[in-house]
Design an enzyme around this catalytic site. Structure first.
Site, PDB file in Angstrom:
ATOM      1  N   GLY A  14       0.786  -1.232   0.000  1.00  8.84           N
ATOM      2  CA  GLY A  14       0.000   0.000   0.000  1.00  8.84           C
ATOM      3  C   GLY A  14       0.816   1.278   0.000  1.00  8.84           C
ATOM      4  CG  ASN A  16       1.703   3.307  -5.829  1.00  4.21           C
ATOM      5  OD1 ASN A  16       2.040   4.356  -6.378  1.00  4.21           O
ATOM      6  ND2 ASN A  16       2.330   2.151  -6.034  1.00  4.21           N
ATOM      7  CB  ILE A  88      -6.442 -11.547 -13.917  1.00  3.52           C
ATOM      8  CG1 ILE A  88      -4.940 -11.586 -14.208  1.00  3.52           C
ATOM      9  CG2 ILE A  88      -7.263 -11.422 -15.203  1.00  3.52           C
ATOM     10  CD1 ILE A  88      -4.492 -12.712 -15.091  1.00  3.52           C
ATOM     11  CG  LEU A  89      -9.567  -6.496 -12.191  1.00  2.00           C
ATOM     12  CD1 LEU A  89      -9.382  -5.019 -12.511  1.00  2.00           C
ATOM     13  CD2 LEU A  89     -10.379  -6.682 -10.919  1.00  2.00           C
ATOM     14  CG  HIS A 105       2.217  -2.294 -15.400  1.00  2.00           C
ATOM     15  ND1 HIS A 105       1.885  -3.527 -14.880  1.00  2.00           N
ATOM     16  CD2 HIS A 105       3.285  -2.492 -16.202  1.00  2.00           C
ATOM     17  CE1 HIS A 105       2.719  -4.437 -15.369  1.00  2.00           C
ATOM     18  NE2 HIS A 105       3.579  -3.840 -16.173  1.00  2.00           N
ATOM     19  CD  GLU A 139      -4.568  -6.196 -25.283  1.00  2.00           C
ATOM     20  OE1 GLU A 139      -3.375  -6.373 -25.538  1.00  2.00           O
ATOM     21  OE2 GLU A 139      -5.339  -5.503 -25.992  1.00  2.00           O
ATOM     22  CG  LEU A 140      -2.745  -8.203 -17.624  1.00  2.00           C
ATOM     23  CD1 LEU A 140      -3.617  -7.972 -16.411  1.00  2.00           C
ATOM     24  CD2 LEU A 140      -1.936  -9.484 -17.478  1.00  2.00           C
ATOM     25  CG  ASP A 141      -0.453  -5.113 -17.019  1.00  2.00           C
ATOM     26  OD1 ASP A 141      -1.160  -4.572 -16.147  1.00  2.00           O
ATOM     27  OD2 ASP A 141       0.278  -6.088 -16.786  1.00  2.00           O
TER      28      ASP A 141
HETATM   29  C1  GAR Z   1       3.568  -1.184  -7.382  1.00  2.00           C
HETATM   30  O1  GAR Z   1       4.876  -1.213  -7.889  1.00  2.00           O
HETATM   31  C2  GAR Z   1       2.568  -1.251  -8.512  1.00  2.00           C
HETATM   32  O2  GAR Z   1       2.994  -0.577  -9.667  1.00  2.00           O
HETATM   33  C3  GAR Z   1       2.533  -2.736  -8.756  1.00  2.00           C
HETATM   34  O3  GAR Z   1       2.524  -3.313  -7.486  1.00  2.00           O
HETATM   35  C4  GAR Z   1       3.246  -2.471  -6.600  1.00  2.00           C
HETATM   36  C5  GAR Z   1       2.393  -2.195  -5.390  1.00  2.00           C
HETATM   37  O4  GAR Z   1       3.129  -1.509  -4.423  1.00  2.00           O
HETATM   38  N1  GAR Z   1       1.360  -3.109  -9.507  1.00  2.00           N
HETATM   39  C6  GAR Z   1       1.350  -4.089 -10.384  1.00  2.00           C
HETATM   40  O5  GAR Z   1       2.326  -4.784 -10.623  1.00  2.00           O
HETATM   41  C7  GAR Z   1       0.021  -4.311 -11.066  1.00  2.00           C
HETATM   42  N2  GAR Z   1       0.166  -5.163 -12.196  1.00  2.00           N
HETATM   43  P1  GAR Z   1       2.377  -0.795  -3.217  1.00  2.00           P
HETATM   44  O6  GAR Z   1       1.442  -1.834  -2.603  1.00  2.00           O
HETATM   45  O7  GAR Z   1       3.487  -0.421  -2.282  1.00  2.00           O
HETATM   46  O8  GAR Z   1       1.633   0.389  -3.752  1.00  2.00           O
END
Ligand code: GAR
Length: 216
Positions: A14, A16, A88-89, A105, A139-141
């Site tokens: 968490g 972000n 995946i959603l 991402h 479509e993923l990512d």
């Molecule tokens: C982040 O680096 C985000 O970009 C990545 O997971 C991490 C979460 O970190 N997301 C993905 O890879 C989605 N495909 P956080 O929990 O510290 O925010």
């Protein structure tokens, strides 16, 4: 104008989410597919509602995602934000939130969709890596790119050091992209390109140079 509401989905740390909270964004609730996600405690410490749903309690992805979207919709969000949500959603879920579901991402898409982006970038010897905020499509990512940040890759980088550098960039661009969304500045053109009303197009690309941190 009535108060805006953002629901954030997480699966882990968490960091972000922490950046969004620190930026003062209107996070109404944080939902997770993991009851032990550390980001849930972070949200609670800020008085934000949290919920978790376990995929193990549902027979398949569609039914889990339906239950999840029921809980999300309870908060009547203007925007649903994926912040390290590692499932995946279903297409049905994505279509339900079309145009109000965004993701961050850890790569410069369309390079390195999927997992282990930092290890793959290192093993390819790329010199610039980074992160992308985009609208989510089935479509993923993929999906219209709102903002990207590039960081240098150093010769002596490890997955950890590169992860840290990219995360700092993530924390920089995600709050900005969400603020633009909530200010109703984002439009997607017929080619799937995102424009931001009232700001220079340059603001959508950030270069995070950290050469000064090397002690000379
Ligand atoms: C982040 O680096 C985000 O970009 C990545 O997971 C991490 C979460 O970190 N997301 C993905 O890879 C989605 N495909 P956080 O929990 O510290 O925010």
């Amino acid at each position: 104008m009535s108060a805006q509401r953002v629901v954030v989905l997480i699966s882990g740390r968490g960091s972000n989410l922490g950046a969004l909270i620190a930026a003062g964004l209107p996070v109404s609730a944080v939902l997770s597919n993991r009851a032990d996600a550390p980001g849930l405690a972070l949200a609670q410490s800020h008085g934000i509602a949290t919920e978790s749903l376990s995929p193990r309690d549902y027979p398949d992805r569609t039914s889990f995602d339906r239950a999840l979207s029921e809980r999300i919709d309870h908060y009547r969000p203007d925007l649903v934000v994926l912040a390290g949500y590692m499932r995946i959603l279903s297409d049905e879920f994505v279509m339900h939130y079309q145009g109000r579901l965004i993701n961050i991402h850890p790569s410069l898409l369309p390079s390195y969709p999927g997992m282990d982006t930092h290890a793959r970038a290192l093993s390819d010897g790329v010199k610039v890596h980074g992160c992308t905020v985009h609208f989510v499509i089935p479509e993923l990512d993929s999906g219209p790119i709102i903002m990207q940040a590039g960081v240098p890759v150093h010769a002596d980088d490890s997955v950890n050091s590169l992860t840290e550098r990219v995360l700092a960039a993530e924390h920089h661009i995600y709050p900005q992209a969400i603020a633009w969304y909530l200010q109703d500045r984002l439009t997607v053109d017929a080619q799937g390109r995102v424009n931001v009303a009232g700001v220079s197009p340059m603001a959508q690309s950030v270069l995070m140079l950290d050469v000064a941190t090397e002690g000379g």
